[in-house]
Write an enzyme that holds these catalytic residues in place. Structure first.
Site, short mmCIF file in Angstrom:
data_model
loop_
_atom_site.label_atom_id
_atom_site.label_comp_id
_atom_site.label_asym_id
_atom_site.label_seq_id
_atom_site.Cartn_x
_atom_site.Cartn_y
_atom_site.Cartn_z
N PHE A 82 -84.72 16.45 33.81
CA PHE A 82 -83.28 16.20 34.02
C PHE A 82 -82.63 17.41 34.66
O PHE A 82 -81.65 17.97 34.18
CB PHE A 82 -82.63 15.85 32.67
CG PHE A 82 -81.43 14.94 32.80
CD1 PHE A 82 -81.56 13.68 33.38
CD2 PHE A 82 -80.19 15.34 32.35
CE1 PHE A 82 -80.45 12.83 33.50
CE2 PHE A 82 -79.07 14.50 32.45
CZ PHE A 82 -79.22 13.24 33.04
N ALA A 97 -81.72 18.95 38.85
CA ALA A 97 -80.88 18.48 39.94
C ALA A 97 -81.15 17.00 40.26
O ALA A 97 -80.22 16.19 40.34
CB ALA A 97 -81.12 19.34 41.18
N THR A 146 -89.90 15.93 37.11
CA THR A 146 -90.18 17.28 36.58
C THR A 146 -90.56 18.20 37.75
O THR A 146 -90.79 17.73 38.87
CB THR A 146 -91.31 17.25 35.54
OG1 THR A 146 -92.52 16.80 36.17
CG2 THR A 146 -90.97 16.35 34.36
N LYS A 163 -93.84 16.24 44.03
CA LYS A 163 -94.94 16.26 45.02
C LYS A 163 -96.29 16.69 44.44
O LYS A 163 -97.33 16.28 44.94
CB LYS A 163 -94.62 17.25 46.15
CG LYS A 163 -93.44 16.86 47.00
CD LYS A 163 -93.01 18.01 47.90
CE LYS A 163 -92.20 19.04 47.16
NZ LYS A 163 -90.80 18.80 47.00
N GLY A 201 -86.80 13.96 51.32
CA GLY A 201 -85.61 13.66 50.52
C GLY A 201 -85.01 12.31 50.88
O GLY A 201 -85.66 11.28 50.75
N GLY A 206 -77.93 29.25 47.84
CA GLY A 206 -78.70 28.31 47.02
C GLY A 206 -79.59 27.40 47.83
O GLY A 206 -80.13 26.41 47.32
N GLU A 217 -84.93 29.39 47.22
CA GLU A 217 -85.08 29.77 45.83
C GLU A 217 -85.32 31.27 45.71
O GLU A 217 -85.62 31.94 46.69
CB GLU A 217 -86.25 28.98 45.22
CG GLU A 217 -85.90 27.51 45.20
CD GLU A 217 -86.98 26.65 44.56
OE1 GLU A 217 -87.67 27.16 43.67
OE2 GLU A 217 -87.10 25.49 44.96
N LYS A 268 -96.09 17.82 51.71
CA LYS A 268 -95.49 16.57 52.18
C LYS A 268 -96.40 15.92 53.22
O LYS A 268 -96.57 14.69 53.23
CB LYS A 268 -94.11 16.85 52.76
CG LYS A 268 -93.11 17.23 51.66
CD LYS A 268 -91.84 17.82 52.23
CE LYS A 268 -90.86 18.17 51.11
NZ LYS A 268 -89.77 19.03 51.58
N GLY A 282 -81.35 17.84 48.03
CA GLY A 282 -80.04 17.66 47.43
C GLY A 282 -80.16 16.65 46.30
O GLY A 282 -80.99 15.74 46.37
N1 NAP Z 1 -83.91 19.30 44.43
C1 NAP Z 1 -84.21 18.60 45.49
O1 NAP Z 1 -83.43 18.50 46.43
C2 NAP Z 1 -85.55 17.89 45.59
C3 NAP Z 1 -85.82 17.11 46.71
C4 NAP Z 1 -87.03 16.40 46.80
C5 NAP Z 1 -87.94 16.52 45.76
N2 NAP Z 1 -87.66 17.33 44.69
C6 NAP Z 1 -88.62 17.39 43.60
O2 NAP Z 1 -88.10 16.73 42.49
C7 NAP Z 1 -88.51 17.36 41.28
C8 NAP Z 1 -87.32 17.79 40.50
O3 NAP Z 1 -86.56 18.70 41.26
P1 NAP Z 1 -85.25 19.38 40.70
O4 NAP Z 1 -84.61 20.07 41.82
O5 NAP Z 1 -84.47 18.38 39.91
O6 NAP Z 1 -85.89 20.47 39.71
P2 NAP Z 1 -85.18 21.20 38.51
O7 NAP Z 1 -83.71 21.25 38.74
O8 NAP Z 1 -85.93 22.44 38.26
O9 NAP Z 1 -85.42 20.21 37.27
C9 NAP Z 1 -86.65 20.02 36.65
C10 NAP Z 1 -86.42 19.31 35.35
O10 NAP Z 1 -87.67 19.06 34.73
C11 NAP Z 1 -87.58 19.44 33.37
N3 NAP Z 1 -88.88 19.75 32.79
C12 NAP Z 1 -89.65 20.85 32.96
N4 NAP Z 1 -90.76 20.75 32.23
C13 NAP Z 1 -90.68 19.57 31.55
C14 NAP Z 1 -91.50 18.91 30.61
N5 NAP Z 1 -92.65 19.46 30.21
N6 NAP Z 1 -91.11 17.70 30.15
C15 NAP Z 1 -89.94 17.17 30.54
N7 NAP Z 1 -89.12 17.74 31.42
C16 NAP Z 1 -89.47 18.94 31.92
C17 NAP Z 1 -86.65 20.63 33.37
O11 NAP Z 1 -86.18 20.82 32.06
P3 NAP Z 1 -85.04 21.90 31.71
O12 NAP Z 1 -83.78 21.33 32.25
O13 NAP Z 1 -85.07 21.90 30.21
O14 NAP Z 1 -85.47 23.19 32.32
C18 NAP Z 1 -85.61 20.14 34.37
O15 NAP Z 1 -84.68 19.31 33.70
C19 NAP Z 1 -89.40 18.51 41.70
O16 NAP Z 1 -90.73 18.10 41.62
C20 NAP Z 1 -88.97 18.78 43.13
O17 NAP Z 1 -90.03 19.32 43.88
C21 NAP Z 1 -86.48 17.99 44.59
#
Ligand code: NAP
Lengths: 330, 168
Positions: free
Chosen positions: A11, A13, A92, A121, A150, A203, A206, A221, A313
């Protein structure tokens, strides 16, 4: 009305974006006969569970104020294994060395006959074939549009809209962070280090940017495209990768004087998967700036189709997830 | 010089040899022969395209030898580099012997480095260069790019090559 019981595992972004979109689009979804009922939400610290449907607005507030979604001491994996539902939305963190928690999560989901929609991924870049086979054996749907580009549609575009075409190659910009840094280096005639720092402040990059700037993210990808579109059995270790860290502002100026921009381009076709900086003619469809992603799909019947859009995003990525969900159950 | 020549041969055996002999006798270097056997000119002759390298002053001798033996010369001209390409290199370009890098391309005979723009910010910093390359055809351009990439890899230089714009 079809009721789909779903869990959101992770949970951050993206997970929160999915929750927001489900709230915002509740009526639209009901209009097409879908009632998506989230019965569990999990982050790394705990879970919120309600068989009658978790109140997503409350969970969003709780997460933002208290840092966790709920007090239930259940892990994501336990939610997937023990709670009755049809759909696991897996968001996650990506871990490309081990597959991270996403890998056991997805495997468990399939073993319990659940469908998986994901933006993660890691498991796909490492074990695509295994996952796809287990999904098939268990009659589960497995959709992952959000993992590549995305919000920019590519996997479903090729599989559904361009069905019947042979895909000859896919080439494009699959990492918004690198695109931003290169675009800004060119605009400001500034060094890589300066523009990396700027994008970290905004932002866009990273704190540890390795994964993006070394081309690993783009490579993952491409691997997902190679496996799911070209039916290869590749991992990111099969990709010939060069990142952007050695690019000088002088080289960008030389390119510009000659009518080119420099972009980190990923390319996949039969027997070739590579990522590296390339010269793109100014005005070419792949020469998009800022954080945009773009891909050109070369096909035998339709010719070349180029799409561009936001590669990352919270809400943008949630858009790809929702469209996968709708395409499964509509 | 590199010469490309369109000739016409009578449709009887042994004609191609008749045309090729003077080139080797005058120490020319034959690069390609395209024999359009299925095409036929209104005169009933077979068009052939030759590309060869020869000393400049011997070209007229070759043409008269052809004409003496009944081989028609339709056109003769210096071969043009039809493909123009650019490539960027980043790294210690000077220290890794830029002349050698350029020579490797020039010695192929089918491609040349025709321009080099170099930008050196400071002595210990990596420099950047844009090389313009001409080649006789697309395949030769690709070969020249691959060769350059191999050389650059040995010298630990980063190469930025153009995308394949053919496909668009
Ligand atoms: N952000 C983007 O724009 C984007 C775009 C395309 C793909 N993605 C992919 O989508 C995924 C999520 O991205 P995000 O940006 O949302 O990452 P993020 O903000 O770091 O969120 C990751 C979430 O996973 C949770 N988590 C970590 N370990 C866990 C576990 N063992 N069990 C349950 N939950 C767990 C974290 O918990 P906590 O909140 O407690 O730390 C956090 O809520 C990633 O794989 C990323 O590569 C992201």
């Amino acid at each position: 009305m079809k009721t789909i019981r779903a869990s959101i595992i992770g949970f951050g972004a993206v997970g929160q974006g999915v929750a927001e979109v489900l709230l915002q689009k509740d009526e639209n979804l009901k209009n097409i006969g879908l009632d998506i009922k989230v019965v569990a939400v999990a982050d790394s610290k705990g879970a919120a569970i309600d068989p009658n449907g978790v109140d997503l607005s409350k969970v969003l507030i709780k997460k933002r104020t208290e840092g966790t979604v709920g007090s239930e001491k259940l892990t994501g994996l336990e939610v997937i294994t023990n709670i009755d539902h049809e759909l696991v939305i897996e968001t996650t963190p990506t871990d490309i060395d081990t597959g991270g928690v996403g890998l056991p999560n997805m495997l468990a989901a399939f073993e319990h006959g659940r469908d998986v929609v994901t933006s993660n991924k890691g498991p796909l870049a490492l074990k695509y074939r295994e996952l796809a086979e287990i999904a098939k054996e268990n009659g589960s749907n497995f959709k992952f549009e959000a993992t590549v580009g995305g919000a920019m549609p590519i996997i479903n575009l090729i599989r559904d809209v361009l069905a019947g075409n042979d895909i000859i190659s896919i080439e494009g910009i699959l990492n918004g962070t690198c695109n931003y840094i290169l675009t800004r280096m060119m605009e400001e005639q500034a060094s890589y280090e300066q523009m990396l720092a700027e994008s970290q402040e905004l932002g866009i990059a990273e704190t540890d940017p390795t994964y993006d700037v070394e081309g690993i993210d783009a490579a993952c990808k491409l691997v997902i495209l190679a496996n799911s579109i070209f039916d290869m059995d590749a991992t990111y270790k099969n990709v010939d990768v060069t990142g952007i860290t050695k690019i000088t502002p002088e080289s960008l100026m030389l390119a510009q004087d000659d009518g080119f921009v420099v972009k980190l381009i990923g390319e996949v076709k039969k027997d070739l998967i590579r990522v590296g900086p390339r010269l793109v003619p100014v005005g070419h469809p792949l020469a998009v700036g800022g954080t945009l992603n773009v891909a050109s799909v070369q096909t035998d019947l339709a010719g070349t189709v180029t799409i561009t859009g936001r590669g990352a995003g919270s809400i943008e990525t949630a858009s790809a997830i929702i469209s996968d969900v709708i395409s499964i159950y509509r | 010089m590199r010469v490309s020549m369109d000739i016409e041969l009578k449709d009887i055996p042994g004609q191609l040899l008749l045309a090729l002999n003077p080139i080797s006798e005058l120490k020319g270097n034959l690069i390609s022969v395209v024999h359009h056997h299925e095409k036929r000119t209104p005169r009933g002759t077979i068009p052939v395209q030759l590309v060869f390298e020869i000393d400049h002053e011997k070209l007229n001798t070759i043409i008269s030898r052809f004409e003496d033996s009944g081989v028609g010369v339709v056109r003769a001209g210096e071969e043009r580099f039809l493909e123009h390409g650019a490539i960027i290199m980043i790294g210690h370009i000077i220290h890794t012997d830029i002349q050698d890098t350029i020579d490797k391309i020039d010695s192929t005979g089918f491609a040349e480095v025709i321009d080099l723009s170099l930008s050196m910010p400071r002595i210990e910093k990596p420099s950047s260069a844009l090389l313009k390359i001409d080649a006789v055809g697309k395949k030769e351009m690709n070969d020249a790019m691959s060769l350059l990439k191999t050389v650059a890899k040995e010298k630990d230089l980063l190469v930025i090559e153009p995308i394949d714009t053919e496909l668009m």
